[in-house]
Design a protein around this motif. Structure first.
Motif, short mmCIF file in Angstrom:
data_model
loop_
_atom_site.label_atom_id
_atom_site.label_comp_id
_atom_site.label_asym_id
_atom_site.label_seq_id
_atom_site.Cartn_x
_atom_site.Cartn_y
_atom_site.Cartn_z
N ASP A 73 0.86 -1.18 0.00
CA ASP A 73 0.00 0.00 0.00
C ASP A 73 0.90 1.24 0.00
O ASP A 73 1.47 1.60 1.03
CB ASP A 73 -0.91 -0.03 1.24
N LYS A 74 1.04 1.85 -1.16
CA LYS A 74 1.96 2.98 -1.31
C LYS A 74 1.55 4.18 -0.48
O LYS A 74 2.39 4.89 0.06
CB LYS A 74 2.10 3.37 -2.78
N VAL A 75 0.26 4.40 -0.34
CA VAL A 75 -0.23 5.55 0.44
C VAL A 75 0.13 5.34 1.92
O VAL A 75 0.62 6.27 2.58
CB VAL A 75 -1.75 5.72 0.25
N ALA A 76 -0.09 4.14 2.43
CA ALA A 76 0.25 3.86 3.83
C ALA A 76 1.75 3.94 4.04
O ALA A 76 2.22 4.43 5.08
CB ALA A 76 -0.28 2.49 4.24
N LEU A 77 2.53 3.47 3.07
CA LEU A 77 3.99 3.56 3.20
C LEU A 77 4.43 5.02 3.28
O LEU A 77 5.30 5.37 4.08
CB LEU A 77 4.67 2.89 2.01
N TRP A 78 3.83 5.86 2.45
CA TRP A 78 4.22 7.27 2.44
C TRP A 78 3.80 7.96 3.74
O TRP A 78 4.53 8.77 4.28
CB TRP A 78 3.64 7.98 1.23
N LYS A 79 2.60 7.63 4.23
CA LYS A 79 2.13 8.24 5.48
C LYS A 79 2.98 7.80 6.68
O LYS A 79 3.15 8.56 7.62
CB LYS A 79 0.67 7.88 5.74
N LEU A 80 3.49 6.60 6.62
CA LEU A 80 4.26 6.05 7.74
C LEU A 80 5.76 6.06 7.47
O LEU A 80 6.49 5.28 8.06
CB LEU A 80 3.79 4.62 8.03
N LYS A 81 6.21 6.96 6.60
CA LYS A 81 7.62 6.95 6.23
C LYS A 81 8.54 7.24 7.42
O LYS A 81 9.60 6.64 7.54
CB LYS A 81 7.89 7.90 5.08
N GLN A 135 1.31 -3.45 12.29
CA GLN A 135 0.76 -3.04 13.57
C GLN A 135 -0.16 -1.84 13.44
O GLN A 135 -1.03 -1.63 14.27
CB GLN A 135 1.87 -2.74 14.57
N SER A 136 0.01 -1.06 12.43
CA SER A 136 -0.83 0.13 12.28
C SER A 136 -1.83 -0.12 11.16
O SER A 136 -1.62 0.29 10.04
CB SER A 136 0.01 1.36 12.00
N GLU A 137 -2.91 -0.80 11.48
CA GLU A 137 -3.93 -1.08 10.48
C GLU A 137 -4.63 0.20 10.06
O GLU A 137 -5.02 0.35 8.92
CB GLU A 137 -4.94 -2.07 11.03
N ASN A 138 -4.79 1.13 11.00
CA ASN A 138 -5.40 2.42 10.69
C ASN A 138 -4.31 3.49 10.78
O ASN A 138 -4.02 3.98 11.85
CB ASN A 138 -6.52 2.75 11.68
N PRO A 139 -3.71 3.84 9.63
CA PRO A 139 -2.65 4.84 9.68
C PRO A 139 -3.20 6.19 10.14
O PRO A 139 -4.37 6.49 9.93
CB PRO A 139 -2.16 4.92 8.24
N PRO A 140 -2.35 6.97 10.80
CA PRO A 140 -2.83 8.26 11.28
C PRO A 140 -3.26 9.15 10.14
O PRO A 140 -2.58 9.26 9.13
CB PRO A 140 -1.60 8.85 12.01
N SER A 141 -4.41 9.75 10.28
CA SER A 141 -4.91 10.60 9.20
C SER A 141 -4.59 12.06 9.51
O SER A 141 -4.41 12.46 10.65
CB SER A 141 -6.42 10.42 9.05
N ASP A 142 -4.56 12.85 8.45
CA ASP A 142 -4.28 14.28 8.59
C ASP A 142 -5.51 15.03 9.06
O ASP A 142 -5.43 16.20 9.43
CB ASP A 142 -3.78 14.85 7.26
#
Length: 146
Positions: A73-81, A135-142
């Motif tokens: 999931d590229k979006v989750a990877l970028w959010k959790l970089k 571990q972070s199924e719900n990545p932090p949202s902006d």
């Protein structure tokens, strides 16, 4: 002929692991495959398989890495970089430093550079970054800031 039978047996085990996972989705596929691999060792088969490490990398590791990269999931990877980089790089450097000095203290005849090289071979890399994603199924949202 023995190699062909070995490959068929391994393909059957992989297919069986996917079938078991379909009926018991709470079990992860790697755990099922490990158990099936252990069960295969109890069969009265006597396969002697010598696999060249370069061939193993080409046949198994490269397709697995490609598939993981394609399905990530590229979006989750970028959010959790930031946590991924901190875990992947920071923990590796921390492990190399601590374990390197510990190995040098434990075996004084081992030069410090060799102790650091051994510690670098033992340091965690990709599994830590993947663990952070799992571990972070719900990545932090902006949207939480507004």
């Amino acid at each position: 002929m023995e190699l062909f039978e070995y490959i068929l047996l391994m393909l059957a085990a992989v297919s069986l692991s996917n079938l078991v996972n379909r009926f018991i989705p709470s079990l992860s596929v790697p755990i099922i495959q490990i158990v099936l691999g252990m069960a295969l060792t109890w069969l009265p088969l006597h396969f002697e398989l010598e696999l060249n490490p370069e061939l193993f990398l080409l046949l198994f590791i490269a397709p697995l890495l490609f598939n993981d990269g394609r399905l990530a999931d590229k979006v989750a990877l970028w959010k959790l970089k930031k946590p991924i980089l901190l875990l992947a790089l920071g923990l590796v450097f921390l492990t190399v430093g601590v374990l390197g000095y510990f190995l040098h203290w434990l075996l004084p005849v081992l030069p410090l550079a060799a102790a650091f090289a051994l510690a670098a071979a033992l340091a965690p890399t990709d599994a830590i970054a993947v663990g952070a994603l799992e571990q972070s199924e719900n990545p932090p949202s902006d949207d939480a800031d507004s």
